[in-house]
Scaffold this active site. Sequence first.
Site, PDB file in Angstrom:
ATOM      1  N   GLU A 156       0.777  -1.224   0.000  1.00 14.41           N
ATOM      2  CA  GLU A 156       0.000   0.000   0.000  1.00 14.41           C
ATOM      3  C   GLU A 156       0.822   1.294   0.000  1.00 14.41           C
ATOM      4  OE1 GLU A 156      -3.467   0.181  -0.095  1.00 14.41           O
ATOM      5  OE2 GLU A 156      -3.278  -1.967  -0.527  1.00 14.41           O
ATOM      6  N   SER A 205     -40.229 -32.243  45.426  1.00 11.81           N
ATOM      7  CA  SER A 205     -39.537 -32.628  46.661  1.00 11.81           C
ATOM      8  C   SER A 205     -38.091 -32.173  46.721  1.00 11.81           C
ATOM      9  CB  SER A 205     -39.603 -34.149  46.830  1.00 11.81           C
ATOM     10  OG  SER A 205     -40.931 -34.545  47.086  1.00 11.81           O
TER      11      SER A 205
END
Length: 800
Positions: free
Chosen positions: A81, A454
């Site tokens: 770049e 329970s």
Amino acid sequence: MAGVVMMTAVAIAGFAIAIYAAWLFHDLPDGNEIVDYRPPTSTRVFAWDGTLIGEFAKERRVFIPYNRIPDRLGKAFLAAEDRNFFNHSGVDVGGLSRAMMKNVVNFVQGRRLEGGSTITQQVAKNVLLTNERTLGRKLKEFILARRLETSLSKEQILELYLNDIYLGYRSNGIGTAAYNYFGKSVDQLTLAEMAYLAALPKGPNQYHPTRYKERAIERRNWILGEMAKVGWVTPAEAEAAMKEDLVVQAAPQRAKYRDADFFVAEVESRAKNLFGDDIYSSGYYLKTTLDPKLQTAARIALMDGLELYDRRHGWRGAWGNIPLTEGWQDDAVQAENHLPERKRAPFERPDWQIAIVERASGAIRLAESTTNENRGQIRGADVAWTAGNLKAGDLVYVSRDATGTYHLHQVPAVNGALVAVDPWTGRVVAMVGGYSYSLSKFNRATQAKRQPGSAIKPFIYATALEADFTPASIVMDSPITFRGANGESWSPKNYSRTYYGPQTLRKGLELSRNAMTVRLADKVGMKTVAAKVVQYGAVDKMEPYLSNALGSTETTPYQLTAAYSAFVNGGRRIKPHLIEMVQDYQGKVIYRADQRNCPNACKRAFDGTESPRLTPDGQPVMDPIVAYQINSYLQGVVQRGTAVKAQVLGRPVGGKTGTTNEYRSAWFVGFTPDLVVGVFVGYDDNRSLGDSETGGSSALPIFVDFMMSANKNKPVKEFRKPKDAVFVSIRGHEEAFRPGTEPKPVERVPGEVDGPKPYNEVWRDGLTGQPADEVPVQKQPTEQPKKKKYVDEIEEEVLY
């Protein structure tokens, strides 16, 4: 005259340019604004051992500081770049001139024009400007690039660029791109992989690694050649890298570990409550309590257990039926796509395949085959399971085992949850909120409120033991009826409809006797019981109704499991949590679950003396001796009660089953000295699980399977006994007593005649007969209960 006109035209043109410039640059950002700029970054979520389990982000980005970016990776981007990045002052005049010359050719050939922008210009555009392709934007870009060069160092600009640039594959920045494309961190990339990432800013789609692989490799190799030209790599290194194939992951992945989807979704919700939408952009490091090995074991145990339950209730039929003609494979895929999501093959079962039935005998063809064979035979046991309901054209799911045999599958209609908690710290080490996250995102561990049946009883007995009862107390197990003010009556019944007369509290809890539990709650007082159960953390709210002593108040598996921790850790209510610690992007701790203060001694260097002692996690809510008493009773549930199947674990373990009316919900919450695990099984619409589908038959096997994996190769540990407890043998069991409550020897009265005595004389500290504040009780039936031949025949309790 002509000169005047020309000067006027020039003046007008200059004035127009001035106006245009004023309009163009009136809102131009100050380059100093970017000094503190940081691109939005992902919050990364890690398990306890550092395994990446998820990400929270609007833009997937992992910020990599400049000093952690590999030199060659940065050089690859410069070669691609902006080779002169460290030499120019924001605008590369030579590079711009070359780009303009190339654009003449590009324009003639109809190619995309090059901008000739430096990395500094790209940062200015990406961070401060828009992507519009106009002359005005380009002029702004030039000016801002020069300003950036005076505000930031070259290293800071390059850092911003490499972390902000979009590189395709749902990747913003090099950190995410390295993981999405190659499943690696940036410091693990090869030279060829670095060069490929540097090829992407020109156009991620143009250089897609699979659709345009040849073009991508060509661009990658050009970058490698450029790096060799300027001496950033040797020609030999570049040549070797050029010979590498371009191999990427099939698709971007949030995390390779995928067994924790329910857990990660819950963490996201809780993190958002703590930090709001910042979790999607601030780049937090979030460490959770998850143990990946236990989580995987939990997911497998729950899925296997729900499939086993589903299998017991029969084959529901094929999920589709199509003609067996040419191209049936495409028709089969279309048929699956039209299924409701909850009926499709779960993502968590990657070995399931679509097959079509050729004959009712179980001959099948596979829609896709990983072998050369596309035909098979479903095993005989599975054909028998369908009870003759297979027919040609049926679409089914099958899997192939190591022997080449095909197994038939169906997606369970039932669902459930599993939660595993460290009882000493509250760390949630595993959590599965349903059969499959891919089929249903609803988390039954934290969101489904159900009656525990329970499984609530241990807290009722703990309340009684903290009151006036002891392990030597006797409670009648016999029919009882309660009548209300308006004349209505309620008669709690034992599951087996049998009653054993006067029993100790241990027997009442081990055998889960409903009548005893209600008598106990009534004697203590339901207002006291309700307040204590809430204090223990088992439920959020409980009305003082006796039926709630049998578990009719709703709770979640997450909450109930955490509450059981008190029976292991000495009576402390711990706060269950999933998020252990959060750091910001600079490494500063901004949240920590452990809020305990450490004395100054924690900060000193080790000098050989004793380490500082920290207070235990959690709030004391139960007497430590009472906690151990219930712990011992719940060990008895495994040794002699409704959870004898857990004896296969071969180590100290306790727990309690739970089943609600009409078998709508099945529970088991169990524990070892290091782990508390809760399992819930039930339909999402709360319909019945079916006759005899109790906590012992539906939930307990899932607990056992999980604990077999969780405790593999771990040493056997005993539960901690409270130091100040007094231990006395009661009916053959060693029982812990609070000092001063233990039974005292009864001195024989001179002249007393031996022989039978009333219960209220023999068991002087017990509860027998008719309490003064209780309504009349039904007489005990004359028929005596039959003795059980085998321990595992003990029947499960059900809330009535």
